[in-house]
Design a protein around this motif. Structure first.
Motif, PDB file in Angstrom:
ATOM      1  N   ALA A 196       0.822  -1.223   0.000  1.00 44.86           N
ATOM      2  CA  ALA A 196       0.000   0.000   0.000  1.00 44.86           C
ATOM      3  C   ALA A 196       0.850   1.264   0.000  1.00 44.86           C
ATOM      4  N   PHE A 197       2.129   1.139   0.325  1.00 42.00           N
ATOM      5  CA  PHE A 197       2.992   2.321   0.413  1.00 42.00           C
ATOM      6  C   PHE A 197       3.376   2.812  -0.977  1.00 42.00           C
ATOM      7  N   ASP A 198       3.329   4.120  -1.154  1.00 36.54           N
ATOM      8  CA  ASP A 198       3.734   4.731  -2.424  1.00 36.54           C
ATOM      9  C   ASP A 198       4.396   6.070  -2.137  1.00 36.54           C
ATOM     10  N   CYS A 199       5.687   6.144  -2.441  1.00 40.29           N
ATOM     11  CA  CYS A 199       6.406   7.411  -2.258  1.00 40.29           C
ATOM     12  C   CYS A 199       6.483   8.215  -3.546  1.00 40.29           C
ATOM     13  N   GLY A 200       5.990   7.633  -4.641  1.00 39.51           N
ATOM     14  CA  GLY A 200       6.029   8.314  -5.923  1.00 39.51           C
ATOM     15  C   GLY A 200       7.217   7.946  -6.785  1.00 39.51           C
ATOM     16  N   VAL A 201       8.113   7.095  -6.262  1.00 31.74           N
ATOM     17  CA  VAL A 201       9.286   6.659  -7.032  1.00 31.74           C
ATOM     18  C   VAL A 201       9.243   5.137  -7.110  1.00 31.74           C
ATOM     19  N   LYS A 202       9.078   4.603  -8.322  1.00 33.56           N
ATOM     20  CA  LYS A 202       8.804   3.176  -8.495  1.00 33.56           C
ATOM     21  C   LYS A 202       9.902   2.288  -7.928  1.00 33.56           C
ATOM     22  N   ILE A 222      24.849   9.725   1.411  1.00 33.29           N
ATOM     23  CA  ILE A 222      23.657   9.411   0.618  1.00 33.29           C
ATOM     24  C   ILE A 222      23.906   9.780  -0.826  1.00 33.29           C
ATOM     25  N   ASP A 223      23.341   8.989  -1.723  1.00 35.25           N
ATOM     26  CA  ASP A 223      23.235   9.385  -3.127  1.00 35.25           C
ATOM     27  C   ASP A 223      21.826   9.920  -3.309  1.00 35.25           C
ATOM     28  N   ALA A 224      21.679  11.220  -3.128  1.00 32.50           N
ATOM     29  CA  ALA A 224      20.349  11.840  -3.120  1.00 32.50           C
ATOM     30  C   ALA A 224      19.793  11.939  -4.531  1.00 32.50           C
ATOM     31  N   LEU A 225      18.527  11.629  -4.682  1.00 33.12           N
ATOM     32  CA  LEU A 225      17.874  11.900  -5.959  1.00 33.12           C
ATOM     33  C   LEU A 225      17.991  13.384  -6.267  1.00 33.12           C
ATOM     34  N   TYR A 226      18.158  13.690  -7.544  1.00 30.09           N
ATOM     35  CA  TYR A 226      18.412  15.079  -7.929  1.00 30.09           C
ATOM     36  C   TYR A 226      17.329  16.019  -7.401  1.00 30.09           C
ATOM     37  N   ASN A 227      16.071  15.592  -7.484  1.00 36.15           N
ATOM     38  CA  ASN A 227      14.983  16.480  -7.045  1.00 36.15           C
ATOM     39  C   ASN A 227      14.830  16.517  -5.530  1.00 36.15           C
ATOM     40  N   ALA A 228      15.657  15.735  -4.806  1.00 36.79           N
ATOM     41  CA  ALA A 228      15.618  15.765  -3.338  1.00 36.79           C
ATOM     42  C   ALA A 228      16.875  16.395  -2.742  1.00 36.79           C
TER      43      ALA A 228
END
Length: 209
Positions: free
Chosen positions: A25-31, A159-165
């Motif tokens: 049920a969890f969805d963070c928006g990144v597949k 951390i290897d942060a996602l670019y948009n984060a």
């Protein structure tokens, strides 16, 4: 695995306490992050590759956020970039005066440091921008400091942060290991940005977050 913790309507639980239904049920928006939680987080924790911890609402029984931590090492060069210099410049002299520490390879001109790795941090997209990410990161910082206080040596949290984060992390102690991706000529848009929060900075600045 981490012990359970309950306070103020939330529970912090190891991944082996979480049902497949809750994970699905969890969805963070990144597949790929969702897929990791659903398909790999439990077995990776059982194999001690990375340990996943879940923050769950006691009221709704939904996963609010989760994070995964592991022990690792990082390599870097000291370059003419402000944040890189602030993170690592002091080790130039240290490496010369303490060769037995073996943090520098003169042939490759690279420095090597032990770190804690933040492999994943994700927040349920239904409640993003409500401070959940910041509170989860505070919990992670507290874990990092507890590891330090047990006498374990490491430079910081990587951390290897996602670019948009990246801006989220940059506003919360983390600094760019290499270069600030927004200060590069041309169309430089990496998928991830290597970042580090030094443990001494975490200890000093955590109360201000």
């Amino acid at each position: 695995m981490m012990n359970e913790f309950h306070q103020n309507g939330i529970s912090i639980l190891p991944i082996n306490k979480i049902s497949d239904l809750s994970k699905a049920a969890f969805d963070c928006g990144v597949k790929n992050i969702n897929d990791f939680l659903r398909n790999k987080s439990l077995i990776d924790s059982q194999k001690h590759i990375t340990q996943t911890t879940v923050v769950m609402s006691d009221k709704t029984k939904e996963i609010i956020s989760f994070f995964s931590l592991s022990i690792g090492s990082m390599e870097t060069q000291i370059i003419n970039a402000p944040e890189n210099m602030n993170l690592f410049q002091e080790f130039e002299r240290f490496a010369i005066e303490n060769p037995e520490a073996e943090i520098y390879d003169p042939n490759l001109k690279k420095y090597y440091f032990p770190v804690i790795k933040l492999d994943f941090l994700a927040v349920n997209k239904k409640i993003q921008s409500e401070g959940i990410g910041t509170n989860t990161l505070k919990t992670i910082f507290q874990i990092v400091l507890s590891i330090k206080n047990f006498g374990v040596g490491f430079l910081g949290l990587r951390i290897d942060a996602l670019y948009n984060a990246k801006d989220f992390y940059h506003d919360r102690i983390f600094r760019y290991i290499e270069i600030d991706p927004d200060n590069v000529d041309g169309n430089y848009c990496p998928n991830t940005c290597p970042m580090l929060a030094r443990v001494d900075e975490i200890e000093k600045l955590l109360p201000k977050i």
